[in-house]
Write a protein that holds these residues in place. Structure first.
Motif: not given
Length: 340
Positions: A187-192, A255-260, A266-268, A282-287
């Protein structure tokens, strides 16, 4: 301190005392060090170091002036060439501030230039977009190919799907464990970048023989796949995802990603979880928040807001282009002599 040291450097009345150092033929007396230590309230060793440093700077300045073809009359004066350079730079800054910039404001960018850039899909999507999630995901998927060349999907039959998912979870477990341990770094990198490196250095292929249950050796490859026991592959993907425009994505994945992610979003790191396409981590690296594309303004007002934002964004690059054109016009109108 400079005043004290100048007594010895400029041929004025000197402070006579006990010499303690010589720097480029300049003598440093103990009385100078004592005076600096008393005035600055610092230890004698620090005062001595300061005094020697000043004398070194003076010696370097004198050496520089000695090699200069046109030295100033006094060591503290600017070199004539440097003075002329600063004067020219000041005149240029004055011309930019008083003449060029007032005629080249954001509002002075031609409407045609703004319209052309607004019509460019690349510019538009970069500047004006709904909320976008930067997605990096690792999947466990069947390794086989269908007759049409497309990747196999996990089996649809409930019993076979359960066997396939158990194998996929076993194959994913080592990678998911590494990712969980490094989640704060991911998460610290903010990218993939980091997740991509992990995927590249991880096991990518998994044989048809699972560790949790050996299949009947008499089964063909097709029957193995049919029963959810075919070979598996670890695959890596990254892309941008706009939750407000998710029509082309699998609903269960969305739906699973939204719930997660939960609320507030926030990134997670989310998963592993299954979908009709495989097992996902799945890594949501940034929003990236919505920018003039969230439907909150009437159409005409939204258009004006986009034009204003684009003018501000383009101002520096447009000014640079116009400045180069202005300088070319000036050179065409005048005879220019290049200074050495």
């Amino acid at each position: 301190m400079l005043g004290l040291l100048a007594l010895a450097c400029n041929g004025e009345p000197e402070i006579h005392g006990t010499p303690i150092a010589v720097v480029a033929d300049e003598v440093l007396d103990q009385e100078v060090v004592d005076e600096i230590a008393t005035r600055e309230s610092i230890p004698a060793a620090e005062a001595r170091a300061r005094a020697i440093e000043v004398l070194r700077l003076v010696a370097a300045r004198r050496a520089d002036l000695a090699d200069h073809p046109e030295p100033p009359e006094h060591p503290d004066d600017l070199d004539p060439a440097r003075a002329r350079q600063l004067e020219r730079a000041t005149m240029v800054r004055l011309w930019l501030r008083e003449h060029f910039e007032p005629k080249h404001r954001a509002s002075d960018i031609p409407d045609s230039v703004i319209a052309k850039n607004l019509a460019d899909p690349g510019v538009f999507r970069r500047l004006f977009h709904p909320e976008v999630w930067v997605i990096c995901q690792v999947l466990i998927v069947p390794a086989g190919k269908r007759d049409d060349g497309r990747a196999e999907s996990p089996p649809a039959d409930p019993e076979a799907a359960a066997r396939w998912l158990a194998r996929a979870e076993q194959a994913m477990a080592p990678f998911a464990g590494r990712a969980r341990r490094l989640e704060s770094d991911l998460l610290a990198t903010g990218d993939c970048s980091l997740l991509s490196s992990l995927a590249e250095t991880s096991q990518r292929e998994f044989s048809a023989t699972p560790d949790l249950a050996a299949p009947d050796p008499a089964l063909s490859d097709g029957e193995l796949v049919e029963r959810g026991l075919g070979p598996l592959r670890l695959r890596y993907e990254q892309f941008g995802f706009a939750p407000s425009d998710a029509g082309s994505f699998d609903p269960s994945w969305v739906a699973t990603l939204r719930a997660g992610l939960g609320e507030p979003r926030r990134p997670k790191l989310v998963g592993p979880f299954a979908s009709p396409f495989g097992l996902h981590l799945v890594l949501v690296a940034s929003i990236q928040p919505a920018n003039l594309e969230d439907g909150s303004l009437p159409a005409a007002e939204l258009q004006r807001a986009r034009e204003t934002a684009l003018r501000d964004k383009m101002l520096d690059s447009w000014r640079s282009e116009q400045l180069q054109a202005e300088l070319r016009r000036i050179r065409d109108d005048r005879v220019v002599r290049l200074a050495r």
